[in-house]
Write a protein that holds these residues in place. Structure first.
Motif, PDB file in Angstrom:
ATOM      1  N   ASP A 101      18.413  -6.957  -2.877  1.00 31.35           N
ATOM      2  CA  ASP A 101      17.182  -7.369  -2.215  1.00 31.35           C
ATOM      3  C   ASP A 101      16.665  -6.269  -1.298  1.00 31.35           C
ATOM      4  N   LEU A 102      15.472  -6.498  -0.765  1.00 34.56           N
ATOM      5  CA  LEU A 102      14.826  -5.532   0.124  1.00 34.56           C
ATOM      6  C   LEU A 102      15.499  -5.492   1.478  1.00 34.56           C
ATOM      7  N   ALA A 103      15.929  -4.322   1.871  1.00 36.93           N
ATOM      8  CA  ALA A 103      16.432  -4.150   3.238  1.00 36.93           C
ATOM      9  C   ALA A 103      15.227  -4.051   4.167  1.00 36.93           C
ATOM     10  N   GLU A 104      15.415  -4.496   5.405  1.00 39.51           N
ATOM     11  CA  GLU A 104      14.316  -4.463   6.372  1.00 39.51           C
ATOM     12  C   GLU A 104      14.156  -3.041   6.902  1.00 39.51           C
ATOM     13  N   ILE A 105      13.538  -2.207   6.016  1.00 39.23           N
ATOM     14  CA  ILE A 105      13.350  -0.797   6.372  1.00 39.23           C
ATOM     15  C   ILE A 105      11.880  -0.587   6.728  1.00 39.23           C
ATOM     16  N   VAL A 106      11.614   0.079   7.814  1.00 39.26           N
ATOM     17  CA  VAL A 106      10.233   0.357   8.205  1.00 39.26           C
ATOM     18  C   VAL A 106      10.053   1.852   8.378  1.00 39.26           C
ATOM     19  N   TYR A 107       8.833   2.297   8.251  1.00 44.77           N
ATOM     20  CA  TYR A 107       8.548   3.710   8.443  1.00 44.77           C
ATOM     21  C   TYR A 107       8.684   4.081   9.917  1.00 44.77           C
ATOM     22  N   ASN A 108       9.190   5.275  10.166  1.00 49.19           N
ATOM     23  CA  ASN A 108       9.451   5.700  11.539  1.00 49.19           C
ATOM     24  C   ASN A 108       8.287   6.512  12.098  1.00 49.19           C
ATOM     25  N   PHE A 109       7.098   5.949  12.023  1.00 47.75           N
ATOM     26  CA  PHE A 109       5.929   6.624  12.562  1.00 47.75           C
ATOM     27  C   PHE A 109       5.717   6.305  14.041  1.00 47.75           C
ATOM     28  N   LEU A 129      -0.301  11.753  17.064  1.00 45.99           N
ATOM     29  CA  LEU A 129       0.402  11.084  15.970  1.00 45.99           C
ATOM     30  C   LEU A 129      -0.446   9.951  15.421  1.00 45.99           C
ATOM     31  N   ASP A 130      -1.080   9.216  16.323  1.00 48.82           N
ATOM     32  CA  ASP A 130      -1.954   8.105  15.948  1.00 48.82           C
ATOM     33  C   ASP A 130      -3.049   8.593  15.000  1.00 48.82           C
ATOM     34  N   GLU A 131      -3.716   9.684  15.375  1.00 50.78           N
ATOM     35  CA  GLU A 131      -4.802  10.208  14.559  1.00 50.78           C
ATOM     36  C   GLU A 131      -4.274  10.755  13.232  1.00 50.78           C
ATOM     37  N   SER A 132      -3.102  11.361  13.287  1.00 51.74           N
ATOM     38  CA  SER A 132      -2.515  11.917  12.067  1.00 51.74           C
ATOM     39  C   SER A 132      -2.232  10.819  11.051  1.00 51.74           C
ATOM     40  N   ILE A 133      -1.603   9.742  11.500  1.00 52.38           N
ATOM     41  CA  ILE A 133      -1.297   8.626  10.601  1.00 52.38           C
ATOM     42  C   ILE A 133      -2.579   7.994  10.085  1.00 52.38           C
ATOM     43  N   TYR A 134      -3.535   7.866  10.966  1.00 55.73           N
ATOM     44  CA  TYR A 134      -4.827   7.273  10.577  1.00 55.73           C
ATOM     45  C   TYR A 134      -5.444   8.068   9.423  1.00 55.73           C
ATOM     46  N   GLN A 135      -5.451   9.389   9.563  1.00 56.36           N
ATOM     47  CA  GLN A 135      -6.042  10.226   8.519  1.00 56.36           C
ATOM     48  C   GLN A 135      -5.234  10.179   7.228  1.00 56.36           C
ATOM     49  N   GLN A 136      -3.903  10.162   7.340  1.00 58.21           N
ATOM     50  CA  GLN A 136      -3.054  10.055   6.152  1.00 58.21           C
ATOM     51  C   GLN A 136      -3.367   8.780   5.382  1.00 58.21           C
ATOM     52  N   ARG A 137      -3.528   7.703   6.113  1.00 57.98           N
ATOM     53  CA  ARG A 137      -3.782   6.415   5.443  1.00 57.98           C
ATOM     54  C   ARG A 137      -5.213   6.326   4.918  1.00 57.98           C
ATOM     55  N   ARG A 138      -6.146   7.018   5.571  1.00 56.78           N
ATOM     56  CA  ARG A 138      -7.500   7.076   5.015  1.00 56.78           C
ATOM     57  C   ARG A 138      -7.477   7.803   3.664  1.00 56.78           C
ATOM     58  N   GLU A 139      -6.670   8.850   3.585  1.00 59.18           N
ATOM     59  CA  GLU A 139      -6.559   9.569   2.326  1.00 59.18           C
ATOM     60  C   GLU A 139      -5.943   8.675   1.241  1.00 59.18           C
ATOM     61  N   LYS A 140      -4.930   7.899   1.620  1.00 60.25           N
ATOM     62  CA  LYS A 140      -4.334   6.957   0.665  1.00 60.25           C
ATOM     63  C   LYS A 140      -5.368   5.939   0.194  1.00 60.25           C
ATOM     64  N   LEU A 141      -6.218   5.509   1.115  1.00 64.99           N
ATOM     65  CA  LEU A 141      -7.238   4.527   0.754  1.00 64.99           C
ATOM     66  C   LEU A 141      -8.198   5.100  -0.284  1.00 64.99           C
ATOM     67  N   LYS A 142      -8.552   6.361  -0.152  1.00 65.13           N
ATOM     68  CA  LYS A 142      -9.419   6.994  -1.138  1.00 65.13           C
ATOM     69  C   LYS A 142      -8.739   7.043  -2.507  1.00 65.13           C
ATOM     70  N   ARG A 143      -7.440   7.336  -2.502  1.00 65.32           N
ATOM     71  CA  ARG A 143      -6.703   7.386  -3.761  1.00 65.32           C
ATOM     72  C   ARG A 143      -6.590   5.988  -4.387  1.00 65.32           C
ATOM     73  N   ILE A 144      -6.475   4.960  -3.527  1.00 63.76           N
ATOM     74  CA  ILE A 144      -6.443   3.586  -4.037  1.00 63.76           C
ATOM     75  C   ILE A 144      -7.775   3.236  -4.691  1.00 63.76           C
ATOM     76  N   GLU A 145      -8.873   3.663  -4.068  1.00 68.23           N
ATOM     77  CA  GLU A 145     -10.198   3.420  -4.650  1.00 68.23           C
ATOM     78  C   GLU A 145     -10.339   4.151  -5.987  1.00 68.23           C
ATOM     79  N   ALA A 146      -9.743   5.320  -6.065  1.00 63.47           N
ATOM     80  CA  ALA A 146      -9.820   6.082  -7.311  1.00 63.47           C
ATOM     81  C   ALA A 146      -9.103   5.388  -8.458  1.00 63.47           C
ATOM     82  N   LEU A 147      -8.180   4.491  -8.135  1.00 59.19           N
ATOM     83  CA  LEU A 147      -7.483   3.695  -9.160  1.00 59.19           C
ATOM     84  C   LEU A 147      -8.309   2.506  -9.629  1.00 59.19           C
ATOM     85  N   GLY A 148      -9.508   2.337  -9.030  1.00 63.86           N
ATOM     86  CA  GLY A 148     -10.367   1.228  -9.433  1.00 63.86           C
ATOM     87  C   GLY A 148     -10.267   0.003  -8.545  1.00 63.86           C
ATOM     88  N   GLN A 149      -9.539   0.139  -7.451  1.00 64.19           N
ATOM     89  CA  GLN A 149      -9.398  -0.975  -6.513  1.00 64.19           C
ATOM     90  C   GLN A 149     -10.516  -0.922  -5.464  1.00 64.19           C
TER      91      GLN A 149
END
Length: 544
Positions: free
Chosen positions: A7-15, A28-48
């Motif tokens: 099963d899934l261990a309760e592992i979280v990212y250490n950001f 760090l806050d801004e860095s993570i924000y930008q990283q996740r914005r980039e992920k969001l663009k890639r998610i949109e590119a998948l048709g989501q």
């Protein structure tokens, strides 16, 4: 198809920030924000869709647990298809498969994502997900080899991106104000916090149900009033531009509710906000919720009985019985008490002072309260035996007696207790006792060493009411900013004739504290009043 072996261990990212207050450094806050914005663009590119409008689900997570928490044989005997949505609270990738936990409705459910089942695009989407994201999944229920109920996912739908990282630890923060300020995170991270507010909702629903059952009707009265009346408190002031007049955020709905009794609404109540421009504390918030009720053709004893029933029924609604735990913290120690809301004690204010008198030896007698000189001697005795209590000989004797009660008895009132018969000097709106005009037909309810309710036989003599207001005006002249103002329209309403009536106010926030063992009023108010948030620049300067 084979089931996953672990099963899934309760592992979280250490950001998250590692400092004691769990504040995320700005960079760090801004860095993570930008990283996740980039992920969001890639998610949109998948048709989501980046932020989907809706998701058609078949079950909530709590419904799945209540309906399908069955042995593996039953789940395998018939395929149970589900569509469910939630927030990702834990996630792990293992080659071409992965686990995640979705949270929704205060409960979590595990999902199993396999590339062969969701397809290339679906698995690419899974790899772009972060803690805190909202997704919808469709698939069928099964149990893993370790027995955990899970969804074998066949389709993933992206719903919303969490652009900021959820904290690793939250409830135990040293800076607890951060939890109150960011209640939206507090509710996500701490199921017990969510439970408190579900119980608060049950409390209010129960109060309405009980009053409705007694024939009361719920009404609404003005929040902004030309005269701050119905209580002794300092108001907030605002200004109406069109009318060019000052208005006050109400300190109590009382005088308007009693106007309705004059108008023939014999049983009325209101559950709504009051505002008092006072200090902050573990029992005080400038904006708080009060239930006020008024019943014609009864007195303080009648409304006292109704109020006791309201509170007892609320305890049953919140906790399933008439018992609740209350933890008293003093001097670094804790003592746990079981409050019994089916076992009430009642005593007059004078009886309470006598019962809890701290001096060894002879206790006060009822005759000691009959004169200013007698009360002065009681204060002197109390100060010798216990601690210093402020005494102003120019104050009305009744006001001194009320202060003596607070000093001598209030700290002993842990179990539900009704204190009745209050001095007229501190009860400008309540009816005097026929045989003792210096005392009124007023009561307060105490539990956990604090007051949670105030009620009385309503004063319905307009001339007597005018004299009480005039006495309050003299107190204002002496510097008491909380003394009651004159309200000519209210006196006019009484002059049309108000029937005998009993009225009461119950502090919903304090009652909720007692029923949920919460030790600051901020824990039972979703968005309590807080000091302004310090800027990063200010915090940096202070750190230096």
């Amino acid at each position: 198809m084979g089931h996953p072996s672990e099963d899934l261990a309760e592992i979280v990212y250490n950001f998250r920030s590692s400092n004691r207050n769990q504040r995320i450094p700005l960079a760090l806050d801004e860095s993570i924000y930008q990283q996740r914005r980039e992920k969001l663009k890639r998610i949109e590119a998948l048709g989501q869709t980046a932020y989907r409008t809706r998701y058609e689900f078949t079950h909530t997570i709590p419904q799945i647990w209540s309906q399908f928490d069955k042995p593996v044989e039953e789940l395998e005997a018939r395929r149970v298809n589900v569509r469910v949505a939630g927030r990702i609270m834990a996630i792990r990738l293992m080659g071409k498969a992965g686990f995640a936990h979705l949270q929704q409705g205060g409960q979590k459910l595990q999902i199993y994502v396999k590339k062969d089942a969701v397809g290339e695009n679906g698995f690419e989407l899974y790899k772009l997900l972060d803690l805190g994201d909202h997704i919808g999944v469709s698939g069928y229920l099964f149990r893993t080899r370790t027995g955990e109920l899970s969804v074998h996912v066949e389709e993933i739908t992206f719903l919303s991106k969490d652009l900021l990282p959820l904290p690793e630890k939250w409830h135990g923060l040293t800076d607890v104000e951060l939890r109150y300020r960011q209640r939206y995170v507090d509710l996500v991270m701490n199921p017990e916090v969510r439970e408190v507010f579900l119980k608060r909702s049950k409390l209010i629903q129960s109060a309405r149900r009980t009053l409705d059952g007694h024939g009361f009707i719920e009404v609404e009265t003005p929040m902004m009033q030309p005269i701050a009346g119905g209580a002794v408190a300092r108001p907030f002031v605002t200004h109406h531009n069109t009318l060019d007049m000052d208005l006050y955020l109400r300190i109590a709905p009382e005088l308007y509710l009693k106007r309705l009794v004059v108008g023939g609404l014999d049983r009325v109540y209101e559950i709504n906000r009051n505002f008092r421009n006072e200090g902050l504390g573990w029992r005080w918030n400038p904006e708080f919720t009060m239930m006020e009720a008024y019943q014609a053709y009864t007195d303080y004893q009648g409304i006292m009985n109704v109020t006791q029933e309201v509170i007892t029924e609320a305890s049953i609604a919140v906790n399933g019985n008439t018992k609740s735990k209350w933890t008293v913290r003093e001097g670094g120690t804790e003592s746990v008490h079981e409050l019994d809301w089916a076992n009430w004690q009642r005593m007059t204010m004078r009886e309470a002072i006598i019962k809890f008198w701290p001096e060894v030896g002879a206790k006060p007698e009822m005759s000691d309260f009959a004169s200013a000189e007698g009360v002065k001697k009681l204060v002197e005795r109390f100060n010798r035996a216990h601690s210093h209590m402020a005494y102003d000989p120019n104050e009305p004797t009744g006001k001194t007696i009320a202060a003596l009660f607070e000093a001598a008895a209030e700290e002993h009132l842990t179990q539900p207790t009704i204190i009745y018969e209050f001095p007229t000097a501190v009860s400008p709106l309540s009816k005097q006792k026929a045989d003792e005009p210096e005392w009124t037909e007023r009561f307060e309810i105490y539990a956990g060493q604090m007051e949670i309710s105030n009620g009385f036989s309503e004063l319905n003599d307009p001339e007597d009411q005018r004299r009480r207001f005039e006495a309050q005006l003299k107190e204002r002249e002496r510097g008491d900013e909380e003394a009651h103002q004159m309200d000519e329209d209210y006196i006019r309403a009484l002059s049309y004739g108000m029937p005998p009536a009993g009225g009461v106010g119950v502090g919903i926030d304090r009652l909720c504290m007692l029923l949920t063992d919460s030790h600051t009023i901020r824990d039972v108010i979703l968005f309590p009043v807080l000091r302004p948030e310090k800027s990063t620049t200010t915090e940096g300067a202070e750190a230096k």
